[in-house]
Structures are given as structure tokens and as C-alpha cells.
Scaffold this motif. Structure first.
Motif, PDB file in Angstrom:
ATOM      1  N   ASP A 274       0.832  -1.214   0.000  1.00 53.99           N
ATOM      2  CA  ASP A 274       0.000   0.000   0.000  1.00 53.99           C
ATOM      3  C   ASP A 274       0.860   1.253   0.000  1.00 53.99           C
ATOM      4  OD1 ASP A 274      -2.179  -1.650   0.029  1.00 53.99           O
ATOM      5  OD2 ASP A 274      -2.501  -1.524   2.191  1.00 53.99           O
ATOM      6  N   GLN A 275       1.932   1.248   0.789  1.00 56.27           N
ATOM      7  CA  GLN A 275       2.810   2.413   0.831  1.00 56.27           C
ATOM      8  C   GLN A 275       3.508   2.650  -0.503  1.00 56.27           C
ATOM      9  OE1 GLN A 275       5.441   1.708   4.111  1.00 56.27           O
ATOM     10  NE2 GLN A 275       3.864   2.059   5.676  1.00 56.27           N
ATOM     11  N   LEU A 276       4.014   1.552  -1.143  1.00 53.19           N
ATOM     12  CA  LEU A 276       4.670   1.696  -2.439  1.00 53.19           C
ATOM     13  C   LEU A 276       3.675   2.078  -3.527  1.00 53.19           C
ATOM     14  CD1 LEU A 276       7.126  -1.329  -2.288  1.00 53.19           C
ATOM     15  CD2 LEU A 276       7.673   1.091  -2.019  1.00 53.19           C
ATOM     16  N   ALA A 277       2.442   1.588  -3.406  1.00 54.77           N
ATOM     17  CA  ALA A 277       1.436   1.946  -4.396  1.00 54.77           C
ATOM     18  C   ALA A 277       1.101   3.427  -4.341  1.00 54.77           C
ATOM     19  CB  ALA A 277       0.177   1.114  -4.185  1.00 54.77           C
ATOM     20  N   LEU A 278       1.167   4.018  -3.127  1.00 53.01           N
ATOM     21  CA  LEU A 278       0.935   5.455  -3.009  1.00 53.01           C
ATOM     22  C   LEU A 278       2.073   6.250  -3.643  1.00 53.01           C
ATOM     23  CD1 LEU A 278      -0.475   5.662   0.637  1.00 53.01           C
ATOM     24  CD2 LEU A 278      -1.751   5.855  -1.493  1.00 53.01           C
ATOM     25  N   LEU A 279       3.325   5.736  -3.492  1.00 55.59           N
ATOM     26  CA  LEU A 279       4.471   6.440  -4.050  1.00 55.59           C
ATOM     27  C   LEU A 279       4.612   6.217  -5.548  1.00 55.59           C
ATOM     28  CD1 LEU A 279       7.074   5.738  -1.204  1.00 55.59           C
ATOM     29  CD2 LEU A 279       5.794   7.848  -1.602  1.00 55.59           C
ATOM     30  N   PHE A 280       4.406   4.952  -5.976  1.00 53.78           N
ATOM     31  CA  PHE A 280       4.579   4.597  -7.396  1.00 53.78           C
ATOM     32  C   PHE A 280       3.345   3.822  -7.851  1.00 53.78           C
ATOM     33  CE2 PHE A 280       8.624   4.460  -5.123  1.00 53.78           C
ATOM     34  CZ  PHE A 280       9.306   5.485  -5.755  1.00 53.78           C
ATOM     35  N   PRO A 281       2.246   4.488  -8.125  1.00 53.84           N
ATOM     36  CA  PRO A 281       1.000   3.776  -8.493  1.00 53.84           C
ATOM     37  C   PRO A 281       1.101   2.991  -9.789  1.00 53.84           C
ATOM     38  CG  PRO A 281       0.776   6.148  -8.815  1.00 53.84           C
ATOM     39  CD  PRO A 281       2.076   5.933  -8.101  1.00 53.84           C
ATOM     40  N   SER A 282       1.987   3.412 -10.713  1.00 52.78           N
ATOM     41  CA  SER A 282       2.081   2.699 -11.986  1.00 52.78           C
ATOM     42  C   SER A 282       2.861   1.391 -11.882  1.00 52.78           C
ATOM     43  CB  SER A 282       2.744   3.597 -13.040  1.00 52.78           C
ATOM     44  OG  SER A 282       4.068   3.953 -12.617  1.00 52.78           O
ATOM     45  N   GLN A 283       3.730   1.283 -10.902  1.00 52.66           N
ATOM     46  CA  GLN A 283       4.578   0.081 -10.781  1.00 52.66           C
ATOM     47  C   GLN A 283       4.051  -0.901  -9.745  1.00 52.66           C
ATOM     48  OE1 GLN A 283       8.572   1.250 -10.033  1.00 52.66           O
ATOM     49  NE2 GLN A 283       8.714   2.586 -11.831  1.00 52.66           N
ATOM     50  N   PHE A 284       3.196  -0.438  -8.819  1.00 56.86           N
ATOM     51  CA  PHE A 284       2.673  -1.333  -7.776  1.00 56.86           C
ATOM     52  C   PHE A 284       1.159  -1.281  -7.826  1.00 56.86           C
ATOM     53  CE2 PHE A 284       6.865  -0.162  -6.325  1.00 56.86           C
ATOM     54  CZ  PHE A 284       7.373  -1.361  -5.840  1.00 56.86           C
ATOM     55  N   ALA A 285       0.605  -2.010  -8.773  1.00 52.26           N
ATOM     56  CA  ALA A 285      -0.846  -2.089  -8.886  1.00 52.26           C
ATOM     57  C   ALA A 285      -1.347  -3.184  -7.958  1.00 52.26           C
ATOM     58  CB  ALA A 285      -1.254  -2.395 -10.338  1.00 52.26           C
ATOM     59  N   SER A 286      -2.418  -2.919  -7.202  1.00 53.62           N
ATOM     60  CA  SER A 286      -2.963  -3.899  -6.252  1.00 53.62           C
ATOM     61  C   SER A 286      -3.607  -5.047  -7.000  1.00 53.62           C
ATOM     62  CB  SER A 286      -4.007  -3.227  -5.355  1.00 53.62           C
ATOM     63  OG  SER A 286      -5.045  -2.686  -6.150  1.00 53.62           O
ATOM     64  N   ASP A 287      -3.414  -6.241  -6.459  1.00 53.38           N
ATOM     65  CA  ASP A 287      -3.970  -7.465  -7.061  1.00 53.38           C
ATOM     66  C   ASP A 287      -5.238  -7.817  -6.316  1.00 53.38           C
ATOM     67  OD1 ASP A 287      -4.475  -9.775  -8.350  1.00 53.38           O
ATOM     68  OD2 ASP A 287      -2.776 -10.915  -7.536  1.00 53.38           O
ATOM     69  N   PRO A 288      -6.403  -7.716  -6.936  1.00 48.50           N
ATOM     70  CA  PRO A 288      -7.660  -7.980  -6.229  1.00 48.50           C
ATOM     71  C   PRO A 288      -7.965  -9.445  -6.054  1.00 48.50           C
ATOM     72  CG  PRO A 288      -8.126  -7.400  -8.503  1.00 48.50           C
ATOM     73  CD  PRO A 288      -6.644  -7.265  -8.343  1.00 48.50           C
ATOM     74  N   THR A 289      -7.150 -10.314  -6.575  1.00 41.58           N
ATOM     75  CA  THR A 289      -7.452 -11.739  -6.522  1.00 41.58           C
ATOM     76  C   THR A 289      -7.106 -12.297  -5.156  1.00 41.58           C
ATOM     77  OG1 THR A 289      -6.901 -11.876  -8.845  1.00 41.58           O
ATOM     78  CG2 THR A 289      -7.100 -13.949  -7.643  1.00 41.58           C
ATOM     79  N   ASN A 323      11.833  -4.223  -7.946  1.00 43.41           N
ATOM     80  CA  ASN A 323      11.382  -2.832  -8.095  1.00 43.41           C
ATOM     81  C   ASN A 323      12.244  -1.893  -7.273  1.00 43.41           C
ATOM     82  OD1 ASN A 323       9.291  -3.529  -9.826  1.00 43.41           O
ATOM     83  ND2 ASN A 323       7.827  -3.807  -8.158  1.00 43.41           N
ATOM     84  N   LEU A 324      12.609  -2.320  -6.058  1.00 40.17           N
ATOM     85  CA  LEU A 324      13.474  -1.493  -5.223  1.00 40.17           C
ATOM     86  C   LEU A 324      14.855  -1.328  -5.867  1.00 40.17           C
ATOM     87  CD1 LEU A 324      12.585  -2.767  -1.635  1.00 40.17           C
ATOM     88  CD2 LEU A 324      11.960  -0.593  -2.672  1.00 40.17           C
ATOM     89  N   ALA A 325      15.393  -2.426  -6.493  1.00 42.13           N
ATOM     90  CA  ALA A 325      16.685  -2.335  -7.170  1.00 42.13           C
ATOM     91  C   ALA A 325      16.611  -1.371  -8.357  1.00 42.13           C
ATOM     92  CB  ALA A 325      17.130  -3.716  -7.641  1.00 42.13           C
ATOM     93  N   SER A 326      15.487  -1.445  -9.095  1.00 42.27           N
ATOM     94  CA  SER A 326      15.317  -0.526 -10.222  1.00 42.27           C
ATOM     95  C   SER A 326      15.253   0.920  -9.745  1.00 42.27           C
ATOM     96  CB  SER A 326      14.038  -0.891 -10.997  1.00 42.27           C
ATOM     97  OG  SER A 326      13.805   0.031 -12.034  1.00 42.27           O
ATOM     98  N   LEU A 327      14.549   1.159  -8.636  1.00 41.58           N
ATOM     99  CA  LEU A 327      14.465   2.515  -8.089  1.00 41.58           C
ATOM    100  C   LEU A 327      15.827   3.004  -7.632  1.00 41.58           C
ATOM    101  CD1 LEU A 327      11.176   2.285  -6.006  1.00 41.58           C
ATOM    102  CD2 LEU A 327      11.530   3.559  -8.116  1.00 41.58           C
ATOM    103  N   GLU A 328      16.610   2.108  -7.060  1.00 38.95           N
ATOM    104  CA  GLU A 328      17.956   2.495  -6.606  1.00 38.95           C
ATOM    105  C   GLU A 328      18.843   2.864  -7.802  1.00 38.95           C
ATOM    106  OE1 GLU A 328      21.589   0.700  -3.816  1.00 38.95           O
ATOM    107  OE2 GLU A 328      19.835  -0.530  -4.343  1.00 38.95           O
ATOM    108  N   LEU A 329      18.746   2.086  -8.905  1.00 33.75           N
ATOM    109  CA  LEU A 329      19.536   2.386 -10.103  1.00 33.75           C
ATOM    110  C   LEU A 329      19.141   3.754 -10.676  1.00 33.75           C
ATOM    111  CD1 LEU A 329      21.596   1.467 -12.198  1.00 33.75           C
ATOM    112  CD2 LEU A 329      19.754   0.283 -13.418  1.00 33.75           C
ATOM    113  N   LYS A 330      17.839   4.024 -10.730  1.00 34.39           N
ATOM    114  CA  LYS A 330      17.391   5.314 -11.242  1.00 34.39           C
ATOM    115  C   LYS A 330      17.898   6.456 -10.362  1.00 34.39           C
ATOM    116  CE  LYS A 330      13.161   3.615 -13.445  1.00 34.39           C
ATOM    117  NZ  LYS A 330      11.684   3.674 -13.466  1.00 34.39           N
ATOM    118  N   GLN A 331      17.894   6.255  -9.069  1.00 31.82           N
ATOM    119  CA  GLN A 331      18.394   7.300  -8.172  1.00 31.82           C
ATOM    120  C   GLN A 331      19.885   7.533  -8.389  1.00 31.82           C
ATOM    121  OE1 GLN A 331      16.729   9.263  -6.125  1.00 31.82           O
ATOM    122  NE2 GLN A 331      14.736   8.357  -6.599  1.00 31.82           N
TER     123      GLN A 331
END
Length: 423
Positions: A274-289, A323-331
Motif C-alpha cells: 500500500d505504501q509503495l502503491a501510493l508512491l509509485f502507483p504505476s509500478q505497484f498495482a494492487s492485485d484484487p485476486t 522494483n526497489l533495485a530498479s528505483l535504486e539504479l534510477k536514483q
């Protein structure tokens, strides 16, 4: 009814045993005077009666003359004595007291001497009200009196004695099986060894239904019992069964612990998602299943559902890690780009400083040349000694000022004086 109510005597309700002089009777209450008082008109009344009459009307009840509370005076002593010396019966005469005495002594009689008044039991836990004449007999039969067990000599209250007799360890009782007698404290141990006591077979837990007297168990039944020959095998199987039960219980506890851990991990993962979805909504979409619905749709059991949920959690954790590794590389890339931009700006600042230093150097050199030319012209013209001296002094001063200015600028050319900014 309390003891104080019994000892308080109403003097107007007493029965007088002699003829009363009419001059000693209050005309208001029609009883002999009680604390008589006299009015200015000479009439005598009871204290309480005349005060009540004055509250209703401020006139004498007999001659209707005006009176006030301040006009009331105590009657002469002889009137009080004549009233107090009248003979009366005890207020408890209906209960059986035959005392007759003067009215002035009747309160003391009721309080101290009358045997037909109520008094509290002397025992602290009882405090029941009984007639004084029955007080001694009541104490001897009171249920709160101290009593002693005749068998074990233990002291207790009388009301506890009956219950104690049913459990008294010193009481002699008879065994209902072998009809022998012994104390209650020894009877329990006797039942464990009584030969006539009915018992079941030692192998009743394995299925033997025999029951009978203890002495016949060893002498008759065990010799013919079908379970006696295989008792070792049965005991071994019982031990194995107990071991399996303990193992199952341990597995159940471990399963409960794993379920709690899984619940905690699921909650932590959901919070993180939920926290990552608030920060990056396009990369952390909630799974309703729901994983339980997936397992139920696939026809999986409870155990398979747990494994499916565990695998899903692992996959989700791997996704979060990537996803965290990708964010670290971008930073890191953004930081490097910003670093290069800052370095370029520093190089530009260095170039500007260098140009300004060269301009200053050029200006100082021109000024020094102009000063030298002025000094040479003054010398060739042959100025006077004073003028020459003055001119020389000014030339030297200008020259010294130019040299000092050049020395102040040398730090820009010195290799140790230059300071480069490094990232």
C-alpha cells in the motif's frame, strides 16, 4: 427492636396502683405531671404539653390569659416530689414482671433489674435479643457458642460441629466391603488394599470387562484373562500411541505458529504494498485476486492453499526486491547526472576567475610601466634637488605600491595557492 427502645420508659403510659390526686394531673394530657411547670396565672402543666399548646395559641388553656414562652417557670419542688413518689407497675408487667415501685425509680428498674426486658446475646457473632431471664439458657444453647469435638478434641462453633462429625478424621467408621472398623483418616488408605473392594481388571482400558473383588483378581481372573498374555504388546502399542499423540500435538502447535507467522507476513507485505502503491502507483498495482478463492477454484485443500499463499508471498517479495533495485539504479543515474552538471558549472567558474586574474595582471603591469616612464622624464629634465628628491620619493612610493599589488596577486599563479573544488 433494640435494647435502647426497651429501656426508654414513657412515663405517661405507666399504670398507677393508687388513687391520684386531681391536683397532680395535667389538664392537657390527663396524666400525672411530667417535669411540671407553672404559669404566671398559677396553673401547672407538663413541660411538653404547655410548649405544644403555646405553639398553637399563646393563651392559658384554663383561663385563656395571655402567656409567652418566657413566662413559663419550673414548678415548686414539692409538686415534683409528690408526682415522682406515686406507685406504678413495671412497664413489662404484661410479660410477667410483678415489680411495683415509685415512678422516679421505674427507669432504673427497667434498665438494670427487670428480667423481662430484652438484652443482646453476649456472643459477638450472635447479638440476638432475648429476655434477660432467658439470657443464661440462650448462651448455653446458642449456635455460635464454642464447642469441642468429643473424638478429635478440636474446638469450633456449635453450628459447625454437625458438619465436622461427617468429616471428623478420628471418627470410627466401618468398611462397607469387609465390615472392619477403623478411623476415618485410615479408611481411605484401607480402601486401596481392601480384599473385598470391587475393582476392574488391569486390562480394562484394552477391552476387558471383568469386575469383582480385589482378592479374586490375582487368584482367579488374571490366570484366565485373555489380555494377560499380550499385555507387553498392548503396553508397547499404548506407548507408541502416546508418542504419536504427542507428535501430532507438537505438529499442531507448529502449524498454528506458522499460520500466525504467515498472517504477520501477509499483513506486513500488504502494508508495504500500500505504501509503495501510493508512491509509485504505476509500478505497484494492487492485485484484487484472493489466494483462498484461487485455491478453492483450483480444487486445492487447506494445506495446498497454505503452500500457494507462501509461493505467492515469495513471488511478491521478489517483485518488490526487483522494483526497489530498479528505483535504486534510477536514483544513482540521477545523482550522477546532477554531479556532472555541477562539475561543468565549477569548470566555468574556474575559467571566469582565471580571465579576471589575467586582466588584473595586465592592468598592474601597465600601471608599473607608466610609473617608470614618469620617473625617467623627471630625471632628464634636471629638476631641482628638492623637486628631484620629492619626485624620487613619489616614484619609489608608486613603485612600492605596484610591487605590493603584484605580490598580492601572485597567490593566483602559485601552484599551492590555487584551490580546486572536487566532488
Amino acid at each position: 427492636m433494640t435494647n435502647n427502645d426497651e429501656t426508654n420508659v414513657d412515663l405517661r403510659s405507666l399504670n398507677f396502683v393508687e388513687t391520684i390526686n386531681s391536683n397532680l394531673i395535667c389538664c392537657i394530657c390527663q396524666s400525672p405531671f411530667v417535669d411540671p411547670v407553672v404559669l404566671p396565672c398559677g396553673h401547672t402543666f407538663c413541660t411538653i404539653c404547655i410548649h405544644q399548646a403555646c405553639e398553637a395559641s399563646s393563651v392559658c388553656p384554663i383561663d385563656r390569659s395571655a402567656i409567652s414562652i418566657s413566662d413559663i417557670r419550673p414548678a415548686v419542688k414539692i409538686v415534683c416530689n409528690m408526682v415522682n413518689e406515686l406507685s406504678v407497675e413495671c412497664p413489662r408487667s404484661e410479660e410477667g414482671c410483678d415489680y411495683i415501685g415509685q415512678r422516679q425509680f421505674i427507669e432504673n428498674h427497667v434498665k438494670n433489674d427487670c428480667l423481662y426486658t430484652f438484652a443482646a446475646c453476649q456472643l459477638e457473632e450472635c447479638k440476638i435479643l432475648v429476655l434477660k431471664k432467658d439470657l443464661s439458657s440462650h448462651v448455653s444453647t446458642c449456635k455460635y457458642r464454642s464447642a469441642e469435638c468429643k473424638m478429635c478434641k478440636k474446638k469450633m462453633r456449635a453450628l459447625e460441629l454437625e458438619d465436622h462429625h461427617r468429616l471428623c478424621p478420628a471418627e470410627i467408621i466401618q468398611c462397607p466391603h469387609c465390615e472392619t472398623s477403623r478411623s476415618r483418616s485410615e479408611h481411605t488408605a484401607h480402601l486401596l488394599t481392601c480384599p473385598k473392594h470391587p475393582v476392574s481388571c488391569k486390562h480394562s482400558e484394552f477391552g476387558c470387562r471383568w469386575s469383582g473383588e480385589r482378592e479374586k483378581l490375582e487368584s482367579e481372573h488374571l490366570k484366565n484373562c485373555a489380555y494377560e498374555g499380550i499385555k507387553d504388546y498392548l503396553q508397547l502399542q499404548q506407548q507408541k500411541e502416546q508418542s504419536l499423540r504427542e507428535e501430532v500435538q507438537s505438529i499442531r502447535k507448529e502449524n498454528e505458529m506458522l499460520k500466525r507467522q504467515q498472517g504477520n507476513l501477509s499483513q506486513q507485505f500488504q502494508t508495504l504494498s500500500d505504501q509503495l502503491a501510493l508512491l509509485f502507483p504505476s509500478q505497484f498495482a494492487s492485485d484484487p485476486t484472493c489466494p483462498e478463492d484461487i485455491a478453492q477454484a483450483a480444487g486445492l485443500g487447506p494445506g495446498d492453499s497454505i503452500l500457494t499463499e507462501t509461493q505467492r508471498l515469495k513471488n511478491d517479495l521478489e517483485t518488490v526486491s526487483s522494483n526497489l533495485a530498479s528505483l535504486e539504479l534510477k536514483q544513482n543515474v540521477a545523482l550522477m547526472t546532477e554531479t556532472f552538471r555541477l562539475q561543468e558549472e565549477l569548470q566555468s567558474l574556474r575559467a571566469i576567475c582565471h580571465g579576471m586574474r589575467m586582466q588584473m595582471h595586465y592592468m598592474m603591469m601597465e600601471r608599473r610601466g607608466a610609473s617608470s616612464a614618469a620617473a625617467a622624464a623627471a630625471a632628464s629634465m634636471g629638476a631641482s634637488e628638492a623637486g628631484a628628491s620629492s619626485s624620487n620619493a613619489d616614484g619609489n612610493t608608486a613603485t612600492a605600491g605596484s610591487v605590493a599589488a603584484l605580490n598580492r596577486m601572485r597567490w593566483l599563479d602559485a601552484p599551492n595557492g590555487r584551490q580546486d573544488t572536487k566532488l
